[in-house]
Design an enzyme around this catalytic site. Structure first.
Site, short mmCIF file in Angstrom:
data_model
loop_
_atom_site.label_atom_id
_atom_site.label_comp_id
_atom_site.label_asym_id
_atom_site.label_seq_id
_atom_site.Cartn_x
_atom_site.Cartn_y
_atom_site.Cartn_z
N GLY A 147 -15.91 -3.11 -32.21
CA GLY A 147 -16.74 -1.33 -31.19
C GLY A 147 -15.84 0.12 -32.71
O GLY A 147 -15.52 -0.20 -33.63
N ASN A 148 -15.70 0.30 -32.38
CA ASN A 148 -15.84 1.69 -32.99
C ASN A 148 -14.99 2.55 -32.13
O ASN A 148 -14.47 2.35 -30.88
CB ASN A 148 -16.98 1.92 -33.64
CG ASN A 148 -17.01 3.20 -32.80
OD1 ASN A 148 -17.43 4.30 -32.22
ND2 ASN A 148 -18.95 3.24 -32.35
#
Ligand code: CTP
Length: 423
Positions: free
Chosen positions: A210-211
């Site tokens: 993810g980020n």
């Protein structure tokens, strides 16, 4: 700019309201501070006067010839009460008029916002809750207190939200309420699609790549577009923020899901704003059960083995939207207008702005909004600084511009101001 009345109640959180005052004045608003007498026990009149550039009074007996107890409320575009103490909320709910702030509240016909802050027990007391309900019933906007550390060692709901959040909420109200505001209704009849948040690409049932995108900027863009009259589809990837009023939300998880939802919504859209942070790669395979480590300790030492994760490219959704909408050479009407965001850190290959200009050309979108990201900058914070770049030769495009640092709501307003001439 707007006439804002900042009513300050007698609570310790008054010190935070000095920062809220600065946010208003730095953005060009004209602020009249009306503290209660007990507010001055916490932060003195010279501070309010210096920061607002105006004298302050707590009672109705100063400057009587100009009838301040009526005039201040009548001329306001917004009244903000912060911190709203239990006592001030009770006095306002009872309609009392025993100082300059309560008389102002009775004469104001503009939107009124209360930001309560007090100890948890006082906030949760049925008397306070009943008074808040009375105010809400009369159309007062109440920004609920945040949960967290209070003045002493105790924690719970009662904290005054951070000044940037209060400012964003006030700005939103000013935008949506001002009947004469030039921006009001300018997006009426338009369908806009905004993607927000960050995609998550699963590795197994419990893990993902993810980020750090919080979705705050995308949500602010959706809120401002709705306030300007647009029909808004917000494609939201893994965001936990409250949905802005009047916005349709489609929840997605991965880049592929985001592509499906955006492509579907874009069919009849006038504008697509890709504010989401989309993963460029996803694991080639997703394990159907949790990936476990091996336990093959040998005499030579512990087991250091680790799996290698093979990645494949995700589609470039933005570039796909540009390709799908037709060909200028054939004279096609280029709709939707496609707006990209470029989250850049800058690197050896170039500065944030160089990289963004190159990205604009590569992606072919109409407008690229570049912002600097990195540790503690932009992601998850309440403010942002952006640069707006237009596709060279684009009809109706205003010049490049820079905005911020400013709350993400204010940045959203600048971005829509930059899109509207293209419509
Ligand atoms: N974007 C997209 N699809 C992707 C990746 C990004 O639509 N697979 C969009 C983002 O929503 C954003 C813009 O493209 O509006 C730029 O995203 P960014 O991550 O900054 O750029 P990348 O395309 O990933 O380019 P690079 O890897 O060179 O930074």
């Amino acid at each position: 700019m707007s006439n804002v009345v900042l009513g300050v109640g007698g609570g310790i959180a008054a010190y935070k309201v000095a920062s809220l005052l600065r946010l208003f004045t730095e953005h060009g608003h004209d602020v009249t501070v009306v503290p209660t007498a007990s507010a001055l026990q916490f932060v003195g009149a010279p501070t309010w006067s210096a920061l607002s550039g105006k004298p302050v009074a707590t009672d109705v007996w100063s400057d009587v010839a100009r009838v301040p107890h009526v005039r201040i409320g009548q001329q306001a575009d917004l009244v903000v009460v912060a911190p709203a103490t239990a006592d001030l909320i009770a006095r306002a709910a009872a309609g009392m008029a025993d100082d300059l702030l309560t008389t102002t509240l009775l004469t104001a016909s503009c939107p009124v916002v209360f930001a309560p802050a007090m100890h948890t027990e006082m906030w949760l007391h049925p008397a306070t809750q009943a008074n808040v309900a009375t105010l809400v019933g009369r159309g007062v906007h109440v920004i609920p207190p945040a949960s967290g550390r209070l003045t002493g060692a105790d924690t719970g709901p009662g904290r005054l939200p951070e000044p940037g959040d209060l400012y964003a909420a006030c700005l939103h109200l000013l935008e949506s309420a001002a009947p004469a505001a030039p921006s009001r209704g300018v997006l009426a009849g338009r369908h806009v699609v905004v993607s927000a948040g960050g995609t998550r690409e699963p590795l197994d049932p419990v893990r993902f790549l993810g980020n750090r995108s919080s979705g705050k900027q995308g949500y602010a863009l959706a809120a401002v577009a709705a306030a300007r009259g647009a029909r808004v589809t917000l494609v939201s990837a893994n965001v936990t923020l409250p949905v802005p009023a009047g916005v349709d939300v489609v929840e997605v998880g991965t880049a592929i899901e985001l592509q499906d939802a955006v492509t579907r919504a874009a069919k009849d859209a006038d504008v697509v704003v890709m504010a989401a942070a989309v993963a460029d790669f996803r694991p080639r395979t997703v394990a159907s059960s949790k990936i476990k480590k091996t336990h093959a300790e040998t005499v030579a030492g512990p087991d250091e083995s680790a799996p290698t994760i093979e990645l494949v490219r995700n589609p470039d959704i933005l570039a796909g939207l540009v390709q799908a909408r037709g060909d200028r050479a054939r004279g096609d009407r280029l709709r939707p207008i496609v707006v990209g965001f470029a989250a850049e850190t800058g690197d050896a290959a170039g500065s944030v702005l160089d990289l963004a200009r190159e990205k604009l050309v590569r992606k072919g979108c109409d407008l690229l909004v570049a912002n600097e990201v990195g540790d503690g900058v932009a992601f998850g914070t309440d403010t942002n600084t952006v640069h707006l770049f237009y596709r060279p030769g684009l009809a109706g495009a205003p010049g490049e511009r820079t905005a911020g640092p400013a709350p993400k709501e204010a940045i959203a307003a600048v971005v829509w101001d930059g899109i509207q001439p293209l419509l």
